[in-house]
Design a protein around this motif. Structure first.
Motif, PDB file in Angstrom:
ATOM      1  N   ALA A   1      63.182  36.847  57.840  1.00  0.00           N
ATOM      2  CA  ALA A   1      61.775  36.995  58.220  1.00  0.00           C
ATOM      3  C   ALA A   1      61.553  38.392  58.774  1.00  0.00           C
ATOM      4  O   ALA A   1      62.407  38.932  59.473  1.00  0.00           O
ATOM      5  CB  ALA A   1      61.399  35.947  59.269  1.00  0.00           C
ATOM      6  N   TRP A   2      60.407  38.942  58.455  1.00  0.00           N
ATOM      7  CA  TRP A   2      60.024  40.264  58.947  1.00  0.00           C
ATOM      8  C   TRP A   2      58.624  40.192  59.536  1.00  0.00           C
ATOM      9  O   TRP A   2      57.703  39.663  58.892  1.00  0.00           O
ATOM     10  CB  TRP A   2      59.999  41.301  57.821  1.00  0.00           C
ATOM     11  N   MET A   3      58.435  40.768  60.712  1.00  0.00           N
ATOM     12  CA  MET A   3      57.094  40.999  61.221  1.00  0.00           C
ATOM     13  C   MET A   3      56.644  42.301  60.564  1.00  0.00           C
ATOM     14  O   MET A   3      57.407  43.274  60.535  1.00  0.00           O
ATOM     15  CB  MET A   3      57.093  41.155  62.741  1.00  0.00           C
ATOM     16  N   VAL A   4      55.448  42.315  60.015  1.00  0.00           N
ATOM     17  CA  VAL A   4      54.973  43.479  59.270  1.00  0.00           C
ATOM     18  C   VAL A   4      53.602  43.910  59.773  1.00  0.00           C
ATOM     19  O   VAL A   4      52.916  43.160  60.465  1.00  0.00           O
ATOM     20  CB  VAL A   4      54.904  43.171  57.746  1.00  0.00           C
ATOM     21  N   SER A   5      53.224  45.118  59.407  1.00  0.00           N
ATOM     22  CA  SER A   5      51.885  45.596  59.740  1.00  0.00           C
ATOM     23  C   SER A   5      50.990  45.387  58.534  1.00  0.00           C
ATOM     24  O   SER A   5      51.461  45.217  57.415  1.00  0.00           O
ATOM     25  CB  SER A   5      51.936  47.077  60.126  1.00  0.00           C
ATOM     26  N   GLY A   6      49.709  45.385  58.772  1.00  0.00           N
ATOM     27  CA  GLY A   6      48.767  45.227  57.671  1.00  0.00           C
ATOM     28  C   GLY A   6      47.981  43.935  57.777  1.00  0.00           C
ATOM     29  O   GLY A   6      47.751  43.422  58.875  1.00  0.00           O
ATOM     30  N   GLU A   7      47.605  43.397  56.639  1.00  0.00           N
ATOM     31  CA  GLU A   7      46.737  42.218  56.612  1.00  0.00           C
ATOM     32  C   GLU A   7      47.452  40.925  56.992  1.00  0.00           C
ATOM     33  O   GLU A   7      46.789  39.940  57.328  1.00  0.00           O
ATOM     34  CB  GLU A   7      46.105  42.075  55.230  1.00  0.00           C
ATOM     35  N   ILE A   8      48.765  40.900  56.890  1.00  0.00           N
ATOM     36  CA  ILE A   8      49.520  39.712  57.284  1.00  0.00           C
ATOM     37  C   ILE A   8      50.428  40.075  58.450  1.00  0.00           C
ATOM     38  O   ILE A   8      50.629  41.257  58.749  1.00  0.00           O
ATOM     39  CB  ILE A   8      50.341  39.140  56.102  1.00  0.00           C
ATOM     40  N   ASP A   9      50.985  39.063  59.083  1.00  0.00           N
ATOM     41  CA  ASP A   9      51.813  39.309  60.259  1.00  0.00           C
ATOM     42  C   ASP A   9      53.301  39.139  59.989  1.00  0.00           C
ATOM     43  O   ASP A   9      54.117  39.810  60.599  1.00  0.00           O
ATOM     44  CB  ASP A   9      51.382  38.371  61.396  1.00  0.00           C
ATOM     45  N   PHE A  10      53.665  38.221  59.091  1.00  0.00           N
ATOM     46  CA  PHE A  10      55.071  37.961  58.788  1.00  0.00           C
ATOM     47  C   PHE A  10      55.258  37.741  57.292  1.00  0.00           C
ATOM     48  O   PHE A  10      54.392  37.158  56.629  1.00  0.00           O
ATOM     49  CB  PHE A  10      55.573  36.702  59.518  1.00  0.00           C
ATOM     50  N   VAL A  11      56.400  38.185  56.792  1.00  0.00           N
ATOM     51  CA  VAL A  11      56.847  37.847  55.442  1.00  0.00           C
ATOM     52  C   VAL A  11      58.126  37.040  55.618  1.00  0.00           C
ATOM     53  O   VAL A  11      59.056  37.474  56.287  1.00  0.00           O
ATOM     54  CB  VAL A  11      57.118  39.102  54.585  1.00  0.00           C
ATOM     55  N   LEU A  12      58.152  35.850  55.018  1.00  0.00           N
ATOM     56  CA  LEU A  12      59.300  34.960  55.109  1.00  0.00           C
ATOM     57  C   LEU A  12      59.968  34.861  53.744  1.00  0.00           C
ATOM     58  O   LEU A  12      59.296  34.633  52.739  1.00  0.00           O
ATOM     59  CB  LEU A  12      58.866  33.557  55.561  1.00  0.00           C
ATOM     60  N   PHE A  13      61.272  35.049  53.733  1.00  0.00           N
ATOM     61  CA  PHE A  13      62.077  34.891  52.513  1.00  0.00           C
ATOM     62  C   PHE A  13      62.655  33.480  52.576  1.00  0.00           C
ATOM     63  O   PHE A  13      63.367  33.136  53.524  1.00  0.00           O
ATOM     64  CB  PHE A  13      63.180  35.944  52.472  1.00  0.00           C
ATOM     65  N   CYS A  14      62.322  32.669  51.588  1.00  0.00           N
ATOM     66  CA  CYS A  14      62.663  31.253  51.625  1.00  0.00           C
ATOM     67  C   CYS A  14      63.503  30.849  50.422  1.00  0.00           C
ATOM     68  O   CYS A  14      63.269  31.332  49.307  1.00  0.00           O
ATOM     69  CB  CYS A  14      61.394  30.401  51.623  1.00  0.00           C
ATOM     70  N   ILE A  15      64.446  29.950  50.665  1.00  0.00           N
ATOM     71  CA  ILE A  15      65.228  29.358  49.583  1.00  0.00           C
ATOM     72  C   ILE A  15      65.213  27.849  49.781  1.00  0.00           C
ATOM     73  O   ILE A  15      65.493  27.364  50.886  1.00  0.00           O
ATOM     74  CB  ILE A  15      66.671  29.898  49.562  1.00  0.00           C
TER      75      ILE A  15
END
Length: 170
Positions: free
Chosen positions: A99-113
């Motif tokens: 998981a990454w907290m990111v800047s921009g229009e979203i707050d987190f990107v989650l990598f899921c399996i």
């Protein structure tokens, strides 16, 4: 604290990043030094936190995990307390592998399996979108992986004799 990494250190890091299971003798051969100083250098890289850990990469498809996806998550409230609370919560979700907290229009990107589309859908509907501070979730199912390189682009480094700033440990 600052530490100087020389060409031999970079050779060691490059070799271990591509194959963390090689013997110290093989690693020393690739680095162009004898085994005892190679082992000392590896231990110093570990103690300084440059080498964080060793892992085995598994083929998730061979193990029955057929779905890889990304979830983009927007939160209702981005106070530090809410961000930390969400991070604590996502650490308990086994489907989320990174998981990454990111800047921009979203707050987190989650990598899921996940093993199946159904189990991923259940996670998204019953867990992720139901989480207290989650405002929006957009998912992207992967079709195929086009590139998989080790995490640090060591081959892009031009100056192999440089000082690196170590992060504070504590």
């Amino acid at each position: 604290m600052k530490v100087r990494l020389d060409t031999v250190d970079w050779k060691i890091l490059r070799a271990l990043q591509s194959d963390g299971r090689m013997t110290n003798v093989e690693l020393a051969r690739r680095a162009g030094i004898s085994a005892p100083p190679c082992l000392r250098r590896v231990r110093a890289l570990e103690q300084n936190g440059i080498i964080e850990s060793y892992r085995t990469l598994l083929d998730e498809k061979q193990l029955g995990f057929d779905l890889t996806a990304f979830a983009s998550v927007g939160l209702k409230n981005q106070t530090e307390a809410e961000l930390v609370r969400f991070e604590d919560e996502l650490r308990g979700w086994p489907i989320v592998r990174e998981a990454w907290m990111v800047s921009g229009e979203i707050d987190f990107v989650l990598f899921c399996i996940a093993d199946t589309l159904r189990s991923f859908q259940t996670f998204v509907i019953e867990t992720l979108t139901a989480a207290e501070n989650v405002e929006s979730v957009r998912t992207s199912l992967t079709i195929r992986q086009s590139k998989a390189e080790p995490r640090v682009p060591i081959d892009a480094i031009e100056d192999e004799d440089r000082v690196v700033q170590l992060k504070a440990t504590g």
